[in-house]
Design a protein around this motif. Structure first.
Motif, short mmCIF file in Angstrom:
data_model
loop_
_atom_site.label_atom_id
_atom_site.label_comp_id
_atom_site.label_asym_id
_atom_site.label_seq_id
_atom_site.Cartn_x
_atom_site.Cartn_y
_atom_site.Cartn_z
N SER A 1 0.81 -1.21 0.00
CA SER A 1 0.00 0.00 0.00
C SER A 1 0.85 1.27 0.00
N GLN A 2 2.12 1.15 0.30
CA GLN A 2 3.03 2.29 0.33
C GLN A 2 4.14 2.07 -0.69
N PRO A 3 3.94 2.48 -1.93
CA PRO A 3 4.94 2.19 -2.97
C PRO A 3 6.25 2.96 -2.83
N ASN A 4 6.28 4.01 -2.02
CA ASN A 4 7.48 4.84 -1.89
C ASN A 4 8.44 4.38 -0.81
N ILE A 5 8.21 3.21 -0.22
CA ILE A 5 9.10 2.70 0.82
C ILE A 5 10.43 2.31 0.16
N PRO A 6 11.55 2.75 0.73
CA PRO A 6 12.85 2.42 0.13
C PRO A 6 13.07 0.89 0.09
N ALA A 7 13.80 0.45 -0.94
CA ALA A 7 14.07 -0.98 -1.11
C ALA A 7 14.93 -1.53 0.02
N ILE A 8 15.67 -0.66 0.67
CA ILE A 8 16.54 -1.10 1.77
C ILE A 8 15.72 -1.61 2.96
N LEU A 9 14.48 -1.14 3.07
CA LEU A 9 13.60 -1.55 4.16
C LEU A 9 12.87 -2.83 3.74
N THR A 10 13.54 -3.94 3.93
CA THR A 10 12.97 -5.23 3.56
C THR A 10 11.92 -5.65 4.59
N THR A 11 11.19 -6.68 4.26
CA THR A 11 10.16 -7.18 5.16
C THR A 11 10.77 -7.65 6.48
N ASP A 12 11.90 -8.36 6.40
CA ASP A 12 12.55 -8.84 7.62
C ASP A 12 13.04 -7.69 8.50
N LEU A 13 13.62 -6.68 7.88
CA LEU A 13 14.08 -5.53 8.64
C LEU A 13 12.90 -4.79 9.27
N PHE A 14 11.82 -4.65 8.52
CA PHE A 14 10.63 -3.99 9.03
C PHE A 14 10.06 -4.74 10.22
N ILE A 15 10.03 -6.07 10.15
CA ILE A 15 9.54 -6.89 11.27
C ILE A 15 10.45 -6.73 12.49
N THR A 16 11.76 -6.72 12.26
CA THR A 16 12.71 -6.53 13.37
C THR A 16 12.49 -5.18 14.05
N ILE A 17 12.30 -4.15 13.25
CA ILE A 17 12.06 -2.81 13.80
C ILE A 17 10.74 -2.79 14.58
N ALA B 1 7.97 -2.61 19.69
CA ALA B 1 6.96 -3.24 20.55
C ALA B 1 7.54 -3.54 21.93
N TYR B 2 8.77 -4.02 22.00
CA TYR B 2 9.38 -4.27 23.31
C TYR B 2 9.61 -2.97 24.07
N PHE B 3 10.00 -1.92 23.35
CA PHE B 3 10.17 -0.62 23.99
C PHE B 3 8.83 -0.11 24.53
N MET B 4 7.78 -0.23 23.71
CA MET B 4 6.44 0.19 24.14
C MET B 4 5.97 -0.63 25.34
N LEU B 5 6.27 -1.92 25.36
CA LEU B 5 5.90 -2.76 26.49
C LEU B 5 6.60 -2.28 27.76
N PHE B 6 7.89 -2.00 27.64
CA PHE B 6 8.67 -1.50 28.77
C PHE B 6 8.10 -0.18 29.29
N VAL B 7 7.86 0.77 28.37
CA VAL B 7 7.33 2.08 28.76
C VAL B 7 5.95 1.92 29.37
N GLY B 8 5.11 1.09 28.79
CA GLY B 8 3.76 0.89 29.32
C GLY B 8 3.77 0.33 30.73
N VAL B 9 4.59 -0.68 30.98
CA VAL B 9 4.66 -1.29 32.31
C VAL B 9 5.23 -0.30 33.32
N VAL B 10 6.30 0.38 32.96
CA VAL B 10 6.90 1.36 33.88
C VAL B 10 5.93 2.49 34.16
N LEU B 11 5.25 2.99 33.14
CA LEU B 11 4.34 4.11 33.32
C LEU B 11 3.14 3.74 34.19
#
Length: 171
Positions: A116-132, A137-147
């Protein structure tokens, strides 16, 4: 006393996160001037930043030195705590849903997003996107629990040190 130590540690953990979110909030504010739909996000992030620094002020200027503070500080903390609690719960729920989403479902979601987003750079592969996504998500989990933990402790500590809030109403 143990609660106060945990509260102090959680406050100082939240400070750099609040500073980072405060900077992001300024950037979103400029975007929200053009796109009013972003105003809700600006409001929520601002409430988190105000809550964190109000809690720090209560901790350092009132509890540590046993000095009374204005009753309005309690109101600032409470109002912004409720909005921050909403943000913390949303962070927690979103993070858990991403972390526990199966790899197949996550890959499918990312592929649909990339299509749906054709302008995404080719360097941002599916695997890299999932890793990010998982790292965020882990950062958000940490912030949510601490907050959420910080807010719950803050309400207990505000009740315990209620006498520091000047000529405030009794509850």
């Amino acid at each position: 006393m143990k609660q106060l130590t945990i509260f102090r540690i959680l406050t100082f953990i939240l400070l750099p996160i609040a500073a980072m979110f405060g900077f992001m909030d300024l950037l979103f504010l400029f975007s929200a001037l053009v796109n009013p739909a972003l105003l809700l996000m600006v409001f929520v992030l601002a409430a988190f930043v105000i809550y964190t620094f109000s809690s720090l002020k209560f901790l350092t200027r009132s509890i540590d030195v046993e000095q009374p503070c204005k009753a309005s500080l309690r109101d600032w903390i409470r109002v912004n705590a409720f909005v921050s609690l909403f943000m913390g719960i949303m962070f927690f729920l979103n993070a858990v849903s991403i972390i526990f989403m199966g790899d197949v479902s996550l890959r499918q979601f990312v592929n649909q997003f990339r299509e749906s987003q054709p302008n995404i750079p080719a360097i941002l592969t599916t695997d890299l996107f999932i890793t990010i996504m998982k790292a965020v998500a882990y950062f958000m989990l940490f912030v949510g629990v601490v907050l959420v933990s910080h807010i719950m402790l803050n309400f207990k500590i505000m009740k315990q040190y209620g006498y520091l809030f000047g000529a405030s109403r009794t509850e």
